[in-house]
Design a protein around this motif. Structure first.
Motif, PDB file in Angstrom:
ATOM      1  N   LYS A  55       8.988  18.688  -2.848  1.00 36.78           N
ATOM      2  CA  LYS A  55       8.797  19.314  -4.154  1.00 36.78           C
ATOM      3  C   LYS A  55       8.925  18.271  -5.266  1.00 36.78           C
ATOM      4  CE  LYS A  55      10.294  23.996  -2.934  1.00 36.78           C
ATOM      5  NZ  LYS A  55      11.230  25.111  -3.247  1.00 36.78           N
ATOM      6  N   ASP A  56       9.501  17.136  -4.924  1.00 43.98           N
ATOM      7  CA  ASP A  56       9.722  16.055  -5.867  1.00 43.98           C
ATOM      8  C   ASP A  56       8.414  15.335  -6.148  1.00 43.98           C
ATOM      9  OD1 ASP A  56      10.556  13.905  -7.356  1.00 43.98           O
ATOM     10  OD2 ASP A  56      11.794  13.009  -5.781  1.00 43.98           O
ATOM     11  N   VAL A  57       7.941  15.391  -7.391  1.00 47.58           N
ATOM     12  CA  VAL A  57       6.662  14.787  -7.757  1.00 47.58           C
ATOM     13  C   VAL A  57       6.675  13.266  -7.568  1.00 47.58           C
ATOM     14  CG1 VAL A  57       7.250  14.470 -10.193  1.00 47.58           C
ATOM     15  CG2 VAL A  57       4.873  14.821  -9.533  1.00 47.58           C
ATOM     16  N   PHE A  58       7.854  12.661  -7.519  1.00 50.60           N
ATOM     17  CA  PHE A  58       7.973  11.220  -7.351  1.00 50.60           C
ATOM     18  C   PHE A  58       7.918  10.794  -5.886  1.00 50.60           C
ATOM     19  CE2 PHE A  58       9.738  11.974 -11.514  1.00 50.60           C
ATOM     20  CZ  PHE A  58       9.284  10.904 -12.257  1.00 50.60           C
ATOM     21  N   ASN A  59       7.845  11.745  -4.978  1.00 48.64           N
ATOM     22  CA  ASN A  59       7.872  11.414  -3.551  1.00 48.64           C
ATOM     23  C   ASN A  59       6.669  12.009  -2.835  1.00 48.64           C
ATOM     24  OD1 ASN A  59       8.531  10.735  -0.941  1.00 48.64           O
ATOM     25  ND2 ASN A  59      10.186  12.231  -0.747  1.00 48.64           N
ATOM     26  N   ALA A  60       5.567  11.253  -2.830  1.00 46.47           N
ATOM     27  CA  ALA A  60       4.364  11.681  -2.109  1.00 46.47           C
ATOM     28  C   ALA A  60       4.218  10.887  -0.816  1.00 46.47           C
ATOM     29  CB  ALA A  60       3.131  11.522  -2.980  1.00 46.47           C
ATOM     30  N   GLY A  61       5.345  10.458  -0.253  1.00 47.65           N
ATOM     31  CA  GLY A  61       5.326   9.793   1.045  1.00 47.65           C
ATOM     32  C   GLY A  61       4.529   8.503   1.054  1.00 47.65           C
ATOM     33  N   GLY A  62       3.654   8.393   2.053  1.00 46.96           N
ATOM     34  CA  GLY A  62       2.889   7.169   2.240  1.00 46.96           C
ATOM     35  C   GLY A  62       1.959   6.844   1.087  1.00 46.96           C
ATOM     36  N   THR A  63       1.446   7.867   0.402  1.00 41.67           N
ATOM     37  CA  THR A  63       0.566   7.619  -0.742  1.00 41.67           C
ATOM     38  C   THR A  63       1.328   6.900  -1.844  1.00 41.67           C
ATOM     39  OG1 THR A  63      -0.695   9.611  -0.218  1.00 41.67           O
ATOM     40  CG2 THR A  63      -1.007   8.668  -2.397  1.00 41.67           C
ATOM     41  N   THR A  64       2.572   7.339  -2.097  1.00 43.85           N
ATOM     42  CA  THR A  64       3.416   6.663  -3.085  1.00 43.85           C
ATOM     43  C   THR A  64       3.638   5.216  -2.685  1.00 43.85           C
ATOM     44  OG1 THR A  64       4.545   8.702  -3.753  1.00 43.85           O
ATOM     45  CG2 THR A  64       5.700   6.639  -4.159  1.00 43.85           C
ATOM     46  N   THR A  65       3.917   4.991  -1.403  1.00 45.18           N
ATOM     47  CA  THR A  65       4.162   3.626  -0.912  1.00 45.18           C
ATOM     48  C   THR A  65       2.954   2.727  -1.151  1.00 45.18           C
ATOM     49  OG1 THR A  65       5.665   4.437   0.806  1.00 45.18           O
ATOM     50  CG2 THR A  65       4.696   2.244   1.134  1.00 45.18           C
ATOM     51  N   ILE A  66       1.769   3.219  -0.835  1.00 46.47           N
ATOM     52  CA  ILE A  66       0.551   2.415  -0.985  1.00 46.47           C
ATOM     53  C   ILE A  66       0.339   1.998  -2.437  1.00 46.47           C
ATOM     54  CG2 ILE A  66      -1.973   2.539  -0.908  1.00 46.47           C
ATOM     55  CD1 ILE A  66      -1.599   4.189   1.703  1.00 46.47           C
ATOM     56  N   PHE A  67       0.479   2.940  -3.373  1.00 47.23           N
ATOM     57  CA  PHE A  67       0.278   2.603  -4.777  1.00 47.23           C
ATOM     58  C   PHE A  67       1.417   1.746  -5.324  1.00 47.23           C
ATOM     59  CE2 PHE A  67      -2.581   6.493  -4.916  1.00 47.23           C
ATOM     60  CZ  PHE A  67      -3.742   5.731  -4.949  1.00 47.23           C
ATOM     61  N   ASP A  68       2.625   1.921  -4.791  1.00 47.34           N
ATOM     62  CA  ASP A  68       3.735   1.054  -5.179  1.00 47.34           C
ATOM     63  C   ASP A  68       3.462  -0.390  -4.760  1.00 47.34           C
ATOM     64  OD1 ASP A  68       5.225   3.010  -6.408  1.00 47.34           O
ATOM     65  OD2 ASP A  68       6.631   3.296  -4.756  1.00 47.34           O
ATOM     66  N   LEU A  69       2.915  -0.563  -3.561  1.00 48.75           N
ATOM     67  CA  LEU A  69       2.605  -1.913  -3.071  1.00 48.75           C
ATOM     68  C   LEU A  69       1.473  -2.545  -3.879  1.00 48.75           C
ATOM     69  CD1 LEU A  69       2.903  -1.336   0.783  1.00 48.75           C
ATOM     70  CD2 LEU A  69       4.475  -2.630  -0.679  1.00 48.75           C
ATOM     71  N   LEU A  70       0.502  -1.733  -4.296  1.00 46.48           N
ATOM     72  CA  LEU A  70      -0.565  -2.256  -5.148  1.00 46.48           C
ATOM     73  C   LEU A  70      -0.009  -2.638  -6.516  1.00 46.48           C
ATOM     74  CD1 LEU A  70      -3.558  -2.915  -5.397  1.00 46.48           C
ATOM     75  CD2 LEU A  70      -3.965  -0.549  -6.105  1.00 46.48           C
ATOM     76  N   SER A  71       0.902  -1.820  -7.062  1.00 47.20           N
ATOM     77  CA  SER A  71       1.570  -2.155  -8.321  1.00 47.20           C
ATOM     78  C   SER A  71       2.341  -3.457  -8.176  1.00 47.20           C
ATOM     79  CB  SER A  71       2.539  -1.036  -8.731  1.00 47.20           C
ATOM     80  OG  SER A  71       1.883   0.166  -9.006  1.00 47.20           O
ATOM     81  N   GLN A  72       3.048  -3.587  -7.057  1.00 45.19           N
ATOM     82  CA  GLN A  72       3.827  -4.794  -6.807  1.00 45.19           C
ATOM     83  C   GLN A  72       2.927  -6.027  -6.808  1.00 45.19           C
ATOM     84  OE1 GLN A  72       5.407  -5.088  -2.808  1.00 45.19           O
ATOM     85  NE2 GLN A  72       7.193  -6.237  -3.500  1.00 45.19           N
ATOM     86  N   GLY A  73       1.772  -5.915  -6.164  1.00 46.73           N
ATOM     87  CA  GLY A  73       0.834  -7.027  -6.122  1.00 46.73           C
ATOM     88  C   GLY A  73       0.334  -7.404  -7.501  1.00 46.73           C
ATOM     89  N   LEU A  74       0.051  -6.396  -8.324  1.00 51.10           N
ATOM     90  CA  LEU A  74      -0.412  -6.655  -9.684  1.00 51.10           C
ATOM     91  C   LEU A  74       0.688  -7.305 -10.525  1.00 51.10           C
ATOM     92  CD1 LEU A  74      -2.477  -3.405 -10.191  1.00 51.10           C
ATOM     93  CD2 LEU A  74      -3.384  -5.732 -10.404  1.00 51.10           C
ATOM     94  N   ARG A  75       1.942  -6.896 -10.305  1.00 49.83           N
ATOM     95  CA  ARG A  75       3.057  -7.530 -11.029  1.00 49.83           C
ATOM     96  C   ARG A  75       3.191  -9.000 -10.639  1.00 49.83           C
ATOM     97  NH1 ARG A  75       5.522  -2.418 -10.037  1.00 49.83           N
ATOM     98  NH2 ARG A  75       6.712  -3.244  -8.267  1.00 49.83           N
ATOM     99  N   ILE A  76       2.925  -9.300  -9.358  1.00 49.66           N
ATOM    100  CA  ILE A  76       2.938 -10.697  -8.921  1.00 49.66           C
ATOM    101  C   ILE A  76       1.873 -11.495  -9.656  1.00 49.66           C
ATOM    102  CG2 ILE A  76       2.428 -12.217  -6.956  1.00 49.66           C
ATOM    103  CD1 ILE A  76       3.749 -10.101  -5.144  1.00 49.66           C
ATOM    104  N   LEU A  77       0.675 -10.928  -9.776  1.00 49.57           N
ATOM    105  CA  LEU A  77      -0.414 -11.624 -10.463  1.00 49.57           C
ATOM    106  C   LEU A  77      -0.134 -11.760 -11.961  1.00 49.57           C
ATOM    107  CD1 LEU A  77      -3.550 -10.132  -8.661  1.00 49.57           C
ATOM    108  CD2 LEU A  77      -2.311 -12.257  -8.185  1.00 49.57           C
TER     109      LEU A  77
END
Length: 203
Positions: A55-77
């Motif tokens: 029910k937690d909008v902040f926890n969409a499981g694997g989808t959240t993880t994938i976009f978090d990793l993409l965000s992480q990559g962009l922060r590195i760049l």
């Protein structure tokens, strides 16, 4: 408003998450209304969407993880000076993963359709693909490359229009590396939740 994130992440303000939720409700309700105009009397429709179990909008499981990793990559760049911080902070992936309860409520509010069944299942985001591994590569590396290619198909046009085409290879290469590290880590993995709705027109 969503500094350092491109989706609903751990540091996303609740007000941004609410904007995502409100936009989805508006778009999905409109989608149902338009599709109902196309269904014959008593006709049926099957919808399959990426959703979430929580029910937690902040926890969409694997989808959240994938976009978090993409965000992480962009922060590195950004840190390397390859991407402007303002570009990252003004970019948000227009994807919302609803819960089964949210979908049910929106269908009921539409008053044009009945839900005959609703099912949830998980896709394993860590699956090791059937394609053969190149010599000298690990299964995690292969999974990272495959997930990067999948994500690129889904988001390349959005990323290119915002950040420019010249950065595409770098962004998805960094993502592949981040996803490989995630697969190799000891953290508990979450699958991608898929929700299927079986609907019947009332008219």
């Amino acid at each position: 408003m969503n500094e350092g994130n491109i989706h609903i992440g751990a540091t996303t303000p609740p007000s941004v998450a609410k904007l995502y939720q409100n936009q989805f409700e508006k778009d999905f309700s409109r989608f149902l209304q338009m599709r109902c105009m196309e269904i014959v009397p008593g006709g049926r429709m099957v919808l399959t969407v990426a959703g979430r179990k929580s029910k937690d909008v902040f926890n969409a499981g694997g989808t959240t993880t994938i976009f978090d990793l993409l965000s992480q990559g962009l922060r590195i760049l950004v840190a390397e000076g390859r991407v402007a911080k303002e570009k990252l902070d003004s970019f948000n992936i227009p994807v919302y993963c609803p819960s089964a309860d949210e979908l049910t409520q929106l269908v009921q509010q539409c008053e044009l359709l009945d839900i005959s069944d609703i099912q949830l299942f998980e896709m394993d985001e860590n699956r090791m693909h059937d394609s053969e591994q190149a010599e000298g590569t690990t299964a995690a590396h292969t999974a990272g490359q495959s997930m990067s290619a999948t994500l690129r198909v889904a988001t390349e046009s959005l990323v290119a229009s915002h950040f420019g085409e010249d950065i595409l290879e770098e962004i998805f290469t960094v993502f592949a590396r981040n996803f490989t590290s995630y697969i190799e880590s000891e953290v508990e993995k979450s699958g991608i939740t898929i929700i299927t709705l079986y609907l019947q027109a009332k008219h």
